[in-house]
Write an enzyme that holds these catalytic residues in place. Structure first.
Site, short mmCIF file in Angstrom:
data_model
loop_
_atom_site.label_atom_id
_atom_site.label_comp_id
_atom_site.label_asym_id
_atom_site.label_seq_id
_atom_site.Cartn_x
_atom_site.Cartn_y
_atom_site.Cartn_z
N ALA A 171 0.97 -1.18 -0.18
CA ALA A 171 0.41 -0.12 0.19
C ALA A 171 0.85 1.10 0.02
O ALA A 171 0.13 2.34 -0.20
CB ALA A 171 -0.87 0.17 1.66
N LYS A 172 2.34 0.96 0.20
CA LYS A 172 3.32 2.04 0.64
C LYS A 172 2.41 3.61 0.84
O LYS A 172 2.31 4.61 0.38
CB LYS A 172 3.56 2.87 -1.24
N ARG A 173 2.10 3.71 2.23
CA ARG A 173 2.03 4.46 2.83
C ARG A 173 3.01 4.99 3.18
O ARG A 173 3.94 4.80 3.57
CB ARG A 173 1.07 3.95 4.42
#
Lengths: 269, 269
Positions: free
Chosen positions: A95-97
């Protein structure tokens, strides 16, 4: 409670090191014989786990393809995560938050807290706001025995502008991330902090020879990376690499035998 | 169809330039008299729009606080976005998404496509993978008349390691983002590409004197930024700034009069 590093070592020893990306984009959903939509999304995502959940060590569902269907798509992601964990595989939610302070803590609550329906075993995170901004996620990962994969050096050509820029200390941005991750693992002893480094360039683009965690290397298969090239790219760190393939596997579905054959062919033991 | 830049100019001319962040974290939900949970989340998020939807130009819901409640929380975000747009306000979905290729395109589908339940009027994005990686989102934003706010120079101290690193061309990472955004707006003429620059430092940390889009400046109020200091920080670009306050407004709720008083006090015309 076992740490993420321990659980990863156990499952990869048993099943091999291939990570299978679940990227149910329109082309995949249609190739599986469904119309593009929520039902097709669910058929592909959960179908992948149904076909492969007993042989794949790690699944990496890509959140974007679920979010594209709104909150109902996110509910499919929750069910996919639950299926995969029930099958004994680990789940890296891709999700590359990334954010700061209480916002980063809220992302940690979503993806790293016990009992959260979106929590897998690890989360990919993006450090544009600095490695230090990820601290609330590191803290929760250490508490719950989960992991983080921090973007370091990616394979897309546009990534260089940010990732190869040089800081005051003479290190590249990517190297600064590698070194900070190494330090965090040395402190905790848990191996909770991994890196994302593309497998489709000629070299790792940063020095990972001292790195002490897991390296997620997307791009195997359709994106041009090969299992054979990993040793060239990662050198002595190759045995820390979790090579990840998505399309190369996904497009064999829904035929169960072909899916399992693709995993057997790409797997790394 | 009007462009994002045109719609933003129209609504801020009428309502003033304050952007109100909707950050329903535990402390806020409890301060509003609710238990922490889904019902409290919905009461705060939609309560903010109910109290302020006719006077605030732009709402900025922070996705993390909704995701922390799983897909059911994301459904609350969808309803909050719908409420705000129905009230005539614009919505910047603060999700700081960023990825490459078909994955970035899927995030664009989620947050920038007509008919998507998660689509507001603009989306915050993170450029660790390079400004060029955002192209699928730029393309869709231009097609649907929506906007992007790209992280450039943030106010948290840990941000410097990445954002002040210097590239081969002698520019900092942050300046490279500013310049690429300026170029994208010059090409499209739409003003679709904005920047996120913290309002809590002494200066902007990059040269925005030529910038031709909107500047989202979080940190007004509880985080220490003031409306008065904007001109010092942003110089001649101050009239492009959308100052954003979150806690400073949120903590006045659920008292409607106090919420509206806080907005009137912080607003910029």
């Amino acid at each position: 409670m076992s740490s993420y590093g321990e659980r990863l070592a156990a499952v990869t020893a048993e099943r091999g090191r291939l990570c299978v990306g679940i990227d149910p984009h329109r082309g995949v959903i249609e190739a599986w014989g469904h119309e593009y939509g929520l039902a097709g999304l669910e058929a592909v995502a959960r179908g992948m786990v149904d076909a492969l959940g007993d042989v794949v060590a790690v699944f990496k569902p890509q959140s974007a393809f679920f979010e594209a269907h709104g909150s109902a798509g996110v509910a499919v992601l929750e069910r996919t995560i639950a299926d995969a964990r029930a099958a004994g595989a680990l789940v890296i939610v891709d999700a590359k938050r990334g954010d700061i302070g209480s916002t980063m803590a809220a992302y940690a609550d979503a993806y790293l807290a016990d009992g959260s329906p979106l929590a897998g075993d690890a989360l990919t995170v993006s450090p544009y706001l600095g490695f230090g901004s990820l601290q609330p996620a590191l803290d929760l990962a250490h508490t719950t025995g989960r992991g983080l994969y921090v973007l370091a050096r990616t394979s897309n050509p546009e990534g260089a502008g940010v990732q190869t820029a040089v800081g005051e200390d003479g290190r590249s941005v990517a190297q600064g991330i590698v070194d900070a991750a190494t330090e965090a693992n040395a402190e905790s002893g848990q191996g909770a902090v991994g890196l994302v480094i593309g497998a489709t360039r000629e070299d790792a683009g940063c020095d990972v020879s001292r790195f002490n965690g897991s390296i997620l290397a997307p791009g195997i298969g359709a994106q041009g990376g090969t299992i054979q090239s990993l040793a060239e790219i990662f050198g002595p760190a190759t045995d820390r690499v979790l090579p990840s393939a998505s399309r190369e596997v996904l497009m064999r579905g829904p035929r169960r035998a072909e899916l399992r054959e693709a995993v057997a062919r790409l797997n790394l033991r």
